[in-house]
Motif scaffolding. Structure first.
Motif, mmCIF file in Angstrom:
data_model
loop_
_atom_site.group_PDB
_atom_site.id
_atom_site.type_symbol
_atom_site.label_atom_id
_atom_site.label_comp_id
_atom_site.label_asym_id
_atom_site.label_seq_id
_atom_site.Cartn_x
_atom_site.Cartn_y
_atom_site.Cartn_z
ATOM 1 N N MET A 1 0.842 -1.187 0.000
ATOM 2 C CA MET A 1 0.000 0.000 0.000
ATOM 3 C C MET A 1 0.886 1.249 0.000
ATOM 4 N N THR A 2 0.545 2.200 -0.833
ATOM 5 C CA THR A 2 1.302 3.440 -0.940
ATOM 6 C C THR A 2 0.951 4.369 0.216
ATOM 7 N N ARG A 3 1.967 4.990 0.776
ATOM 8 C CA ARG A 3 1.769 5.945 1.857
ATOM 9 C C ARG A 3 1.072 7.185 1.312
ATOM 10 N N THR A 4 0.074 7.671 2.048
ATOM 11 C CA THR A 4 -0.654 8.861 1.606
ATOM 12 C C THR A 4 0.171 10.118 1.874
ATOM 13 N N ILE A 5 -0.211 11.197 1.236
ATOM 14 C CA ILE A 5 0.438 12.486 1.501
ATOM 15 C C ILE A 5 0.179 12.860 2.962
ATOM 16 N N TYR A 6 -1.021 12.585 3.442
ATOM 17 C CA TYR A 6 -1.373 12.844 4.843
ATOM 18 C C TYR A 6 -0.357 12.189 5.781
ATOM 19 N N ASP A 7 -0.060 10.920 5.548
ATOM 20 C CA ASP A 7 0.915 10.207 6.390
ATOM 21 C C ASP A 7 2.321 10.767 6.209
ATOM 22 N N ALA A 8 2.681 11.083 4.971
ATOM 23 C CA ALA A 8 4.035 11.565 4.680
ATOM 24 C C ALA A 8 4.323 12.911 5.339
ATOM 25 N N TYR A 51 -9.765 19.613 6.782
ATOM 26 C CA TYR A 51 -10.186 19.517 5.380
ATOM 27 C C TYR A 51 -9.021 19.015 4.522
ATOM 28 N N TRP A 52 -7.854 19.637 4.706
ATOM 29 C CA TRP A 52 -6.686 19.181 3.956
ATOM 30 C C TRP A 52 -6.390 17.715 4.247
ATOM 31 N N ALA A 53 -6.522 17.315 5.506
ATOM 32 C CA ALA A 53 -6.277 15.920 5.876
ATOM 33 C C ALA A 53 -7.184 14.992 5.079
ATOM 34 N N GLU A 54 -8.454 15.336 5.029
ATOM 35 C CA GLU A 54 -9.410 14.503 4.298
ATOM 36 C C GLU A 54 -9.046 14.423 2.821
ATOM 37 N N ALA A 55 -8.669 15.540 2.236
ATOM 38 C CA ALA A 55 -8.322 15.569 0.813
ATOM 39 C C ALA A 55 -7.022 14.819 0.510
ATOM 40 N N LEU A 56 -6.119 14.767 1.490
ATOM 41 C CA LEU A 56 -4.790 14.188 1.274
ATOM 42 C C LEU A 56 -4.652 12.754 1.778
ATOM 43 N N GLY A 57 -5.779 12.116 2.056
ATOM 44 C CA GLY A 57 -5.739 10.698 2.417
ATOM 45 C C GLY A 57 -5.936 10.392 3.883
ATOM 46 N N GLY A 58 -6.251 11.386 4.676
ATOM 47 C CA GLY A 58 -6.495 11.186 6.097
ATOM 48 C C GLY A 58 -7.960 10.917 6.391
ATOM 49 N N THR A 138 -18.560 15.875 -3.193
ATOM 50 C CA THR A 138 -17.697 15.136 -2.273
ATOM 51 C C THR A 138 -16.301 15.754 -2.307
ATOM 52 N N VAL A 139 -15.572 15.610 -1.223
ATOM 53 C CA VAL A 139 -14.220 16.168 -1.144
ATOM 54 C C VAL A 139 -13.344 15.496 -2.199
ATOM 55 N N PRO A 140 -12.785 16.265 -3.105
ATOM 56 C CA PRO A 140 -11.849 15.682 -4.078
ATOM 57 C C PRO A 140 -10.601 15.185 -3.344
ATOM 58 N N ARG A 141 -10.131 14.027 -3.701
ATOM 59 C CA ARG A 141 -8.952 13.431 -3.079
ATOM 60 C C ARG A 141 -7.728 13.687 -3.953
ATOM 61 N N TRP A 142 -6.603 13.913 -3.286
ATOM 62 C CA TRP A 142 -5.358 14.218 -3.965
ATOM 63 C C TRP A 142 -4.322 13.177 -3.567
ATOM 64 N N SER A 143 -3.589 12.675 -4.555
ATOM 65 C CA SER A 143 -2.544 11.683 -4.294
ATOM 66 C C SER A 143 -1.225 12.186 -4.855
ATOM 67 N N TRP A 144 -0.212 11.368 -4.750
ATOM 68 C CA TRP A 144 1.108 11.708 -5.291
ATOM 69 C C TRP A 144 1.036 11.980 -6.787
ATOM 70 N N ASP A 145 0.033 11.411 -7.446
ATOM 71 C CA ASP A 145 -0.118 11.582 -8.887
ATOM 72 C C ASP A 145 -1.125 12.664 -9.253
ATOM 73 N N GLY A 146 -1.622 13.396 -8.272
ATOM 74 C CA GLY A 146 -2.588 14.454 -8.547
ATOM 75 C C GLY A 146 -3.988 14.049 -8.127
ATOM 76 N N LEU A 147 -4.973 14.639 -8.786
ATOM 77 C CA LEU A 147 -6.370 14.384 -8.459
ATOM 78 C C LEU A 147 -6.692 12.915 -8.671
ATOM 79 N N VAL A 148 -7.302 12.302 -7.665
ATOM 80 C CA VAL A 148 -7.698 10.905 -7.772
ATOM 81 C C VAL A 148 -8.923 10.839 -8.680
ATOM 82 N N ASP A 149 -8.841 10.032 -9.712
ATOM 83 C CA ASP A 149 -9.943 9.915 -10.675
ATOM 84 C C ASP A 149 -11.266 9.648 -9.968
#
Length: 160
Positions: A1-8, A51-58, A138-149
């Motif tokens: 599993m890839t570490r989220t930006i939130y965790d990083a 809010y940022w946490a939710e968007a970044l994988g938290g 819904t809150v758009p999610r963001w990953s290391w690759d940008g906006l999550v489809d």
């Protein structure tokens, strides 16, 4: 599993530090501070960090206890285009990343700045009126690759 930006970034404590640093910078900026001239919630920075946490994988702390995504977008809508303010808000964010001690890892820094830059435009989608914001966003999610489809629920043909 890839570490989220939130965790990083170090989870909620780091995002609260970032939100505080950003808020201090925008309140000191003669252009961006206008957005807060009407006042703001006493827990604004904690809510922003959540809010940022939710968007970044938290955890989904904002949309489960504070406000729906549609409500958040409505708060940022109906103010007309404000490109200069947006650009300065991003500049404040870039400096806040440094202030919060999150610029040491280039991947983390770049992901945070890319997210905030995108999110600044996203929050300005409905320039004309907050009444244009649909229910059910819904809150758009963001990953290391940008906006999550599939996580940006704005109408794709919106041209306002």
């Amino acid at each position: 599993m890839t570490r989220t930006i939130y965790d990083a970034v170090g989870g909620m404590p780091a995002l609260v530090s970032l939100a505080h640093a950003w808020h201090e910078r925008v309140l000191a900026d003669p252009v961006v501070s206008h957005a807060f001239s009407h006042g703001y919630h006493p827990d604004h920075t904690e809510r922003l960090a959540a809010y940022w946490a939710e968007a970044l994988g938290g955890p989904p702390a904002v949309t489960t206890s504070v406000a729906s995504e549609s409500e958040v977008v409505r708060m940022h809508s109906g103010n007309g285009p404000h490109q200069e303010m947006d650009a300065r808000a991003v500049e404040c964010f870039e400096r806040a990343v440094e202030d919060a001690g999150l610029s040491g890892d280039a991947d983390v820094r770049d992901a945070l700045v890319a997210y905030f830059t995108w999110a600044t435009g996203y929050m300005g989608t409905y320039h004309g009126s907050a009444d244009q914001v649909p229910d059910g966003l819904t809150v758009p999610r963001w990953s290391w690759d940008g906006l999550v489809d599939g996580t940006d629920s704005r109408p794709s043909q919106h041209t306002e």
